[in-house]
Design a protein around this motif. Structure first.
Motif, PDB file in Angstrom:
ATOM      1  N   LEU A  55       3.852   5.042  -5.022  1.00 35.09           N
ATOM      2  CA  LEU A  55       3.797   5.701  -3.725  1.00 35.09           C
ATOM      3  C   LEU A  55       3.575   4.645  -2.642  1.00 35.09           C
ATOM      4  O   LEU A  55       3.073   3.554  -2.913  1.00 35.09           O
ATOM      5  CB  LEU A  55       2.672   6.737  -3.698  1.00 35.09           C
ATOM      6  N   ASP A  56       3.943   4.975  -1.401  1.00 36.80           N
ATOM      7  CA  ASP A  56       3.813   4.013  -0.319  1.00 36.80           C
ATOM      8  C   ASP A  56       3.461   4.725   0.979  1.00 36.80           C
ATOM      9  O   ASP A  56       3.018   5.871   0.976  1.00 36.80           O
ATOM     10  CB  ASP A  56       5.095   3.180  -0.177  1.00 36.80           C
ATOM     11  N   ASP A  57       3.666   4.040   2.108  1.00 34.38           N
ATOM     12  CA  ASP A  57       3.322   4.615   3.406  1.00 34.38           C
ATOM     13  C   ASP A  57       4.146   5.868   3.704  1.00 34.38           C
ATOM     14  O   ASP A  57       3.652   6.822   4.320  1.00 34.38           O
ATOM     15  CB  ASP A  57       3.514   3.583   4.519  1.00 34.38           C
ATOM     16  N   SER A  59       5.233   7.987   1.484  1.00 30.95           N
ATOM     17  CA  SER A  59       4.640   9.045   0.662  1.00 30.95           C
ATOM     18  C   SER A  59       3.430   9.660   1.368  1.00 30.95           C
ATOM     19  O   SER A  59       3.267  10.887   1.403  1.00 30.95           O
ATOM     20  CB  SER A  59       4.202   8.481  -0.693  1.00 30.95           C
ATOM     21  N   ARG A  60       2.590   8.805   1.944  1.00 34.01           N
ATOM     22  CA  ARG A  60       1.401   9.296   2.630  1.00 34.01           C
ATOM     23  C   ARG A  60       1.782  10.082   3.877  1.00 34.01           C
ATOM     24  O   ARG A  60       1.190  11.117   4.178  1.00 34.01           O
ATOM     25  CB  ARG A  60       0.488   8.136   3.001  1.00 34.01           C
ATOM     26  N   ARG A  61       2.779   9.585   4.602  1.00 30.10           N
ATOM     27  CA  ARG A  61       3.202  10.271   5.827  1.00 30.10           C
ATOM     28  C   ARG A  61       3.765  11.655   5.514  1.00 30.10           C
ATOM     29  O   ARG A  61       3.573  12.595   6.272  1.00 30.10           O
ATOM     30  CB  ARG A  61       4.230   9.413   6.566  1.00 30.10           C
ATOM     31  N   ARG A  63       2.852  13.300   2.890  1.00 29.28           N
ATOM     32  CA  ARG A  63       1.805  13.959   2.106  1.00 29.28           C
ATOM     33  C   ARG A  63       2.289  14.307   0.703  1.00 29.28           C
ATOM     34  O   ARG A  63       2.066  15.406   0.181  1.00 29.28           O
ATOM     35  CB  ARG A  63       1.288  15.187   2.850  1.00 29.28           C
ATOM     36  N   PRO A  65       1.866  13.709  -3.161  1.00 30.50           N
ATOM     37  CA  PRO A  65       0.709  13.280  -3.956  1.00 30.50           C
ATOM     38  C   PRO A  65       1.018  12.482  -5.216  1.00 30.50           C
ATOM     39  O   PRO A  65       0.132  11.851  -5.785  1.00 30.50           O
ATOM     40  CB  PRO A  65       0.050  14.615  -4.321  1.00 30.50           C
ATOM     41  N   GLN A  70       7.376  13.108  -5.461  1.00 33.36           N
ATOM     42  CA  GLN A  70       8.272  12.312  -4.621  1.00 33.36           C
ATOM     43  C   GLN A  70       9.724  12.469  -5.080  1.00 33.36           C
ATOM     44  O   GLN A  70      10.633  12.637  -4.261  1.00 33.36           O
ATOM     45  CB  GLN A  70       7.848  10.844  -4.662  1.00 33.36           C
ATOM     46  N   PHE A 249      -4.055   5.890   8.217  1.00 30.45           N
ATOM     47  CA  PHE A 249      -3.838   7.322   8.015  1.00 30.45           C
ATOM     48  C   PHE A 249      -5.184   8.031   7.976  1.00 30.45           C
ATOM     49  O   PHE A 249      -6.171   7.492   7.465  1.00 30.45           O
ATOM     50  CB  PHE A 249      -3.089   7.589   6.699  1.00 30.45           C
ATOM     51  N   GLY A 253      -3.754  12.613   5.441  1.00 26.85           N
ATOM     52  CA  GLY A 253      -2.437  12.003   5.280  1.00 26.85           C
ATOM     53  C   GLY A 253      -1.698  11.769   6.576  1.00 26.85           C
ATOM     54  O   GLY A 253      -0.686  11.076   6.594  1.00 26.85           O
ATOM     55  N   ARG A 255      -0.738  10.298  10.259  1.00 28.91           N
ATOM     56  CA  ARG A 255      -0.814   8.985  10.871  1.00 28.91           C
ATOM     57  C   ARG A 255      -1.899   8.974  11.960  1.00 28.91           C
ATOM     58  O   ARG A 255      -2.070   9.936  12.700  1.00 28.91           O
ATOM     59  CB  ARG A 255       0.544   8.641  11.492  1.00 28.91           C
TER      60      ARG A 255
END
Length: 309
Positions: A55-57, A59-61, A63, A65, A70, A249, A253, A255
């Motif tokens: 996972l990366d940025d 993925s976080r943006r 949300r 998990p 993904q 973040f 999740g 920004r």
């Protein structure tokens, strides 16, 4: 129809190339080049996102998990891409996919092999095209982007510790061997990223001529754009301070717009450009990649010398 994968690498004008491709999509289509829209506007990031093993940025943006979630998120996009390819097959000779995240996110032979397995049944051939810049220059530019974007508060010296032979992000011979193992040695097409090596000193014109093999560029539009400038010493201190106190973040999740706004204010005011960022580690980085770069030059450029000298 053939496929051309533009893998970057990162910090080699990929955004300028992608803006050029978006602007000239219709003109390129008339020349038989299909620029993918299904995979994302400009940066076709959905393709590497579906095959990367972490996972990366993004993925976080979004949300997301887990890796399973993904793949589920991006799978419908890949289906739309295949439909896009089928619709264009009768009138286009080349399908172009461009994403520097193919370089930065696909780090293992298994990930690259999985990408090939997905693409190969749908194309008569696949070529891999990328620009390459000397590693110390890449590290310094990448550090500026990383710290400005909220990546962390580590010093430049600490950031340099990842720039080691064997890491395919920086070790171009390892990267080239990995992609060549999947797609074939003759399908890997490297290009030196240095102004005096580019057509007219312009990476967009160079890409059109060398990657797309277009002879006539007269009907393509080249808009003058301001290149992204690196932070100065003051900007790095500001960014590191912000990153140490304000997360990139929020826990949910989303920004952190407060952090981004403060950083943007520093950039727009000119404060972040003040001072020269010292880089005493540059010589050591050049030395540690001397042998891998020589092999890279010999095996993939057909040159007896180091192309970065």
């Amino acid at each position: 129809m053939k496929c051309l994968l533009h893998i970057g690498t990162e910090k080699t004008g990929s955004t300028s190339i992608q803006d050029f491709l978006v602007l000239n999509r219709a003109a390129l289509s008339r020349k038989g080049v299909m620029v993918s829209k299904a995979l994302g506007r400009g940066n076709n990031r959905a393709l590497p996102a579906c095959f990367q093993g972490r996972l990366d940025d993004l993925s976080r943006r979004l949300r997301i998990p887990s890796l399973e979630a993904q793949k589920a998120h991006f799978s419908p996009i890949l289906e739309r891409f295949l439909s896009e390819v089928e619709a264009a097959r009768a009138s286009h000779d080349l399908c172009l996919v461009s994403s520097e995240h193919l370089h930065s996110r696909l780090r293992s032979p298994e990930e690259v092999a999985a990408l090939r397995e997905f693409l190969a049944p749908h194309f008569t051939g696949i070529e891999v095209f990328g620009y390459f810049r000397e590693q110390a220059s890449l590290v310094k530019s990448n550090y500026s982007t990383w710290v400005e974007g909220g990546g962390g508060s580590a010093s430049l010296a600490r950031f340099c510790e990842e720039a080691m032979p064997g890491n395919p992000y920086y070790d171009y011979c390892a990267l080239a061997e990995m992609w060549s193992a999947a797609f074939g040695h003759d399908s890997f097409r490297p290009r030196l990223y240095r102004r005096d090596a580019l057509h007219g000193g312009d990476v967009r014109r160079d890409f059109a001529a060398e990657a797309l093999k277009l002879d006539d560029l007269s009907d393509l539009t080249f808009v003058v754009t301001e290149s992204n400038r690196s932070l100065g010493a003051a900007g790095v201190l500001i960014a590191r301070g912000l990153n140490a106190t304000l997360p990139q973040f929020w826990p949910g999740g989303g920004r952190n717009r407060l952090r981004d706004g403060l950083m943007r204010a520093a950039v727009l005011s000119g404060l972040a450009r003040i001072g020269r960022l010292e880089f005493p580690e540059a010589a050591a980085i050049r030395a540690r990649f001397e042998a891998p770069n020589l092999l890279f030059s010999q095996r993939f450029f057909g040159r007896p010398d180091n192309i970065f000298h």
